[in-house]
Motif scaffolding. Structure first.
Motif, PDB file in Angstrom:
ATOM      1  N   SER A  81      18.908  -2.194 -25.600  1.00 53.92           N
ATOM      2  CA  SER A  81      17.764  -3.610 -25.719  1.00 53.92           C
ATOM      3  C   SER A  81      18.482  -4.466 -24.705  1.00 53.92           C
ATOM      4  CB  SER A  81      16.647  -3.939 -27.350  1.00 53.92           C
ATOM      5  OG  SER A  81      16.098  -2.960 -27.523  1.00 53.92           O
ATOM      6  N   ASP A  82      18.171  -5.047 -23.950  1.00 56.45           N
ATOM      7  CA  ASP A  82      18.684  -6.623 -23.147  1.00 56.45           C
ATOM      8  C   ASP A  82      19.591  -6.982 -24.451  1.00 56.45           C
ATOM      9  OD1 ASP A  82      17.869  -5.789 -21.415  1.00 56.45           O
ATOM     10  OD2 ASP A  82      17.156  -7.235 -20.529  1.00 56.45           O
ATOM     11  N   HIS A  97      22.220  -6.274 -20.017  1.00 56.91           N
ATOM     12  CA  HIS A  97      21.284  -4.701 -19.920  1.00 56.91           C
ATOM     13  C   HIS A  97      22.516  -3.540 -19.061  1.00 56.91           C
ATOM     14  CE1 HIS A  97      20.232  -5.973 -16.232  1.00 56.91           C
ATOM     15  NE2 HIS A  97      20.189  -6.778 -16.802  1.00 56.91           N
ATOM     16  N   ARG A 103      15.171  -4.395 -20.628  1.00 51.68           N
ATOM     17  CA  ARG A 103      13.687  -4.439 -22.514  1.00 51.68           C
ATOM     18  C   ARG A 103      14.535  -5.458 -23.068  1.00 51.68           C
ATOM     19  NH1 ARG A 103      13.843  -1.413 -27.153  1.00 51.68           N
ATOM     20  NH2 ARG A 103      12.165  -1.462 -28.130  1.00 51.68           N
ATOM     21  N   LEU A 104      13.226  -6.364 -23.156  1.00 52.96           N
ATOM     22  CA  LEU A 104      13.458  -7.020 -24.219  1.00 52.96           C
ATOM     23  C   LEU A 104      11.993  -7.556 -25.064  1.00 52.96           C
ATOM     24  CD1 LEU A 104      13.920  -9.875 -20.918  1.00 52.96           C
ATOM     25  CD2 LEU A 104      15.270  -9.242 -22.952  1.00 52.96           C
ATOM     26  N   PRO A 105      12.936  -6.508 -26.238  1.00 47.76           N
ATOM     27  CA  PRO A 105      11.132  -6.701 -27.763  1.00 47.76           C
ATOM     28  C   PRO A 105      10.995  -7.797 -27.466  1.00 47.76           C
ATOM     29  CG  PRO A 105      13.071  -4.687 -27.862  1.00 47.76           C
ATOM     30  CD  PRO A 105      13.861  -6.236 -26.925  1.00 47.76           C
ATOM     31  N   ASN A 202       5.634  -2.940 -26.739  1.00 45.62           N
ATOM     32  CA  ASN A 202       7.790  -2.642 -26.193  1.00 45.62           C
ATOM     33  C   ASN A 202       8.247  -1.740 -25.428  1.00 45.62           C
ATOM     34  OD1 ASN A 202       8.320  -5.273 -27.023  1.00 45.62           O
ATOM     35  ND2 ASN A 202       7.410  -4.993 -29.239  1.00 45.62           N
ATOM     36  N   ASP A 203       7.885  -0.896 -25.677  1.00 50.24           N
ATOM     37  CA  ASP A 203       9.007   0.478 -25.561  1.00 50.24           C
ATOM     38  C   ASP A 203       8.404   1.306 -24.893  1.00 50.24           C
ATOM     39  OD1 ASP A 203      10.171  -0.083 -27.912  1.00 50.24           O
ATOM     40  OD2 ASP A 203       9.009   1.707 -29.349  1.00 50.24           O
ATOM     41  N   ARG A 319      23.226  -2.581 -25.030  1.00 42.81           N
ATOM     42  CA  ARG A 319      21.897  -2.134 -25.489  1.00 42.81           C
ATOM     43  C   ARG A 319      21.577  -2.171 -26.910  1.00 42.81           C
ATOM     44  NH1 ARG A 319      21.986   2.667 -22.258  1.00 42.81           N
ATOM     45  NH2 ARG A 319      20.733   3.879 -23.565  1.00 42.81           N
ATOM     46  N   GLY A 321      20.854  -5.023 -28.267  1.00 43.39           N
ATOM     47  CA  GLY A 321      19.585  -5.731 -28.755  1.00 43.39           C
ATOM     48  C   GLY A 321      19.838  -6.638 -29.590  1.00 43.39           C
ATOM     49  N   ALA A 534      19.381  -6.759 -33.827  1.00 44.89           N
ATOM     50  CA  ALA A 534      17.922  -6.565 -33.402  1.00 44.89           C
ATOM     51  C   ALA A 534      17.259  -6.996 -34.247  1.00 44.89           C
ATOM     52  CB  ALA A 534      17.968  -5.261 -32.444  1.00 44.89           C
TER      53      ALA A 534
END
Length: 711
Positions: A81-82, A97, A103-105, A202-203, A319, A321, A534
């Motif tokens: 995750s970013d 990232h 990836r930004l949940p 998100n995935d 990685r 998040g 995260a």
């Protein structure tokens, strides 16, 4: 052929190559369909064999039997995750990232409702009402595939697709399909549909390195997922089925066709009207591109942030998040960048191509401005010169004289001789050869007090003070103040050390002089104010300051360096080492052969260190600390301290003042007198070396309060 004709021919050739690539992708997809049909038929046969209790409950019985045989859920596959980096005002200055991945949940509530509707319509239209497996849909999908060699909707439900992303690798076997069904059942049993859809969105991959809908919204449209309109949402919803084939940045026609399919599915479910679908299809979309998430407006500062996160918190900022709030003041940073750039341009004719600045709040160690280079348009190498070890020149004398005061070797009125001096060995640069150090102005000034020799940056008096004090104690002082780069054995350092011949990064010099700005307390510099993982949990805690120097020593150093008349011999009065309306301490440094210029200066409210020079180490043409780095320091400090009171502390209890040595007010540590030091620094023209290999003294420990007041 005209230029326009050539461009048209090139465009046509590119179009032919693109069409050929698309046809090959589709051919490969069709070539896999016989195997896909066999897998589906086998899976359906297994379910049908288990579904002997009737249509109504047969699927659920089959699912239960499958779930009981696949076992518990394994650990989910880790997804990067970013990390988001913000300045002190909350502005985003970087998204970190791995290259080509983002990836930004976000919460489901932060995704446009129309996007959620579009995904459900095209991927799993019965999502909100079905269980983990829709046997009827699987049979219908397989039958359609067998009859027409095509499908508009896969047989996997959203829980099944999420199970694949988190736990499985598709090996095209019946065992894989059964495990996917079983794991989907576990997810449905453990999570709400809300949470399953949130995790899924998100995935799943959307192409162009974007995982999850928030990252995809940024990459394709440059907006957050909450801001997607119907046309954008429908286009994104069509991507998970075949991200490469339907990529709107590469295959816009295929993407538009897939968007139309999604909109039709939404109409069929009653989520939108035909008119809304037509309007969405007609909308001209503005695409952003994958570079939109490659944000890093302050690369030198962000690199230091990342390093602190890795070394102090043992986390991966690319990685994990993280939400990283930093100390950077955007207004001061902008002014610092302009000031460094302007000064380097002003002295370019003197072979100066680069500059750097580090500014720290001494009470916290917070780095509020950090400039690693002067900018791309002045010929810089774009190396972070604030982090590169460079010779600090005479700024190192801060450590020499403060150690001599602390050890009560000298006072500010101790006489010291400035005349030619020969040492049997010099620095590491000239090995065992005899060394004849010189002052910058190549003249000699006779006998003068330490309080004048120090701020005028005279070399011979500094060397005499160093030899009388010893190299190891001075190293101990520098190290306790945060100069970690001087990490070799004490015997590795020669008497040229006090002239700053051993490299130190600029940020460490700024860190060290926080000691003089905060009554002997050294605050480790920090680039962070908060780091949340995260889950939103705070994982950062600031390091505590350390009392590393007697406040009385700090007071004497500041009394010397804030008095502009003390440096008049070499710098005159009212130089750039002074600030109108402020009382400041400052010290310059110029390295050997004019390769580095430094100025470090402070008030109790702010510490700033500046440097100019060349990243390739070529010498400048006669530029010194006062003409090269000092103008940057002066302009920045004047701006940063506008309206800020200095608030210098009162003298500590272990100092006293008297008239001595030509000073109307001279300051002394308790236990010393105007006679302390005597003629210790009035040696001859040849001197032995004092220090190499001696044991360093321990860091300063504050004395215990006296039991009884003395009179």
């Amino acid at each position: 052929m005209t230029p326009s004709q050539r461009r048209a021919a090139l465009d046509a050739a590119r179009g032919e190559r693109r069409d050929l690539a698309v046809s090959r992708i589709r051919a490969r997809r069709h070539s896999r369909r016989p195997r896909r049909r066999r897998r589906l038929i086998l899976a359906i046969a297994a379910l049908a064999a288990l579904s002997v209790t009737g249509v109504a409950v047969g699927g659920q019985v089959a699912f239960a039997l499958i779930s009981s045989n696949v076992g518990a859920l394994p650990q989910p596959r880790p997804l990067a995750s970013d990390s988001i980096v913000t300045d002190a005002r909350g502005n985003v200055i970087a998204e970190l990232h791995p290259a080509g991945e983002t990836r930004l949940p976000v919460r489901l509530e932060q995704m446009a409702p129309q996007l959620q509707q579009a995904i459900v319509a095209i991927e799993d239209r019965a999502f909100w009402t079905e269980g983990p497996v829709d046997v009827g849909r699987m049979i219908a999908s397989a039958w359609n595939d067998l009859r027409h060699n095509s499908s508009t909707q896969g047989a996997s439900t959203i829980p099944m697709q999420l199970a694949k992303v988190l736990y499985l690798t598709d090996d095209r076997s019946l065992d894989y399909k059964l495990r996917q069904i079983g794991f989907a059942g576990h997810l449905v049993a453990a999570l709400s549909k809300h949470d399953i859809l949130e995790a899924y969105l998100n995935d799943i991959p959307f192409g162009e390195g974007a995982t999850g809908v928030e990252a995809a919204a940024h990459v394709y449209f440059g907006v957050p997922a909450a801001k997607l309109d119907l046309a954008q949402a429908a286009m994104l919803a069509g991507l998970p089925n075949a991200p490469s084939l339907d990529d709107p940045l590469v295959h816009p026609e295929a993407a538009a066709q897939r968007q139309a399919t999604v909109l039709a599915a939404m109409v069929n479910l009653g989520g939108i009207t035909e008119q809304q679908a037509d309007q969405a299809k007609a909308e001209k979309l503005s695409l952003a591109g994958p570079q939109v998430d490659d944000i890093n407006t302050e690369p030198a500062f962000v690199a230091r942030v990342s390093q602190q996160v890795r070394t102090q918190l043992h986390l991966d900022p690319q990685r994990d998040g993280l939400t990283i709030a930093t100390t950077l003041d955007p207004g001061l940073q902008q002014f610092a960048a302009q000031t460094v750039h302007t000064q380097v341009q002003a002295v370019r004719q003197l072979n100066v191509s680069d500059g750097a600045l580090v500014s720290v709040v001494p009470q916290t160690g917070a780095v509020v401005a950090y400039i690693g280079s002067a900018g791309v348009d002045v010929g810089t190498s774009q190396i972070d010169m604030a982090a590169v070890s460079r010779q600090p020149g005479s700024t190192f004398k801060l450590f020499t004289y403060s150690t001599a005061f602390a050890d009560r070797r000298v006072t500010m009125v101790t006489p010291v001789l400035d005349e030619p001096l020969v040492l049997p060995t010099g620095s590491g640069t000239n090995g065992l050869q005899a060394w004849k150090p010189l002052d910058y102005d190549r003249t000699w000034h006779g006998v003068l007090p330490v309080g004048k020799a120090f701020p005028n940056s005279l070399n011979i008096p500094a060397i005499r003070t160093e030899l009388a004090t010893g190299i190891p104690p001075i190293l101990s002082t520098a190290r306790s103040m945060g100069v970690t780069t001087l990490d070799q054995p004490n015997s590795s350092y020669g008497p040229s050390m006090t002239l700053g011949t051993y490299p130190i990064p600029l940020w460490e010099m700024a860190q060290a002089v926080t000691t003089f700005a905060d009554q002997g307390r050294m605050h480790p510099v920090t680039f962070l104010t908060s780091v949340r993982d995260a889950t939103g949990r705070e994982v950062y805690g600031a390091a505590s300051p350390r009392q590393v120097m007697d406040p009385g020593v700090v007071h004497i150093v500041n009394q010397i360096l804030t008095n502009d008349s003390n440096r008049q011999l070499e710098f005159g009065l009212g130089s750039d080492l002074t600030l109108a309306g402020h009382l400041v301490s400052a010290k310059t440094g110029t390295s050997e052969d004019f390769r580095d210029n430094l100025t470090v200066g402070w008030t109790p409210q702010l510490v700033t260190a500046t440097w100019v020079g060349n990243a390739n180490d070529s010498p400048m043409h006669g530029t010194t600390g006062i003409t090269g780095a000092a103008p940057i320091w002066h302009a920045f400090m004047l701006h940063a301290l506008k309206g800020v009171p200095d608030a210098w502390p009162a003298p500590p209890a272990d100092v006293y003042s008297t008239s001595a040595g030509g000073y109307q007010t001279a300051w002394f540590l308790s236990g010393t007198t105007p006679q302390t030091g005597g003629n210790i620094l009035l040696g001859g023209k040849t001197a032995g070396i004092v220090g190499g290999g001696q044991t360093g003294r321990s860091p300063y420990v504050p004395p215990a309060p006296p039991r009884k007041k003395r009179h």
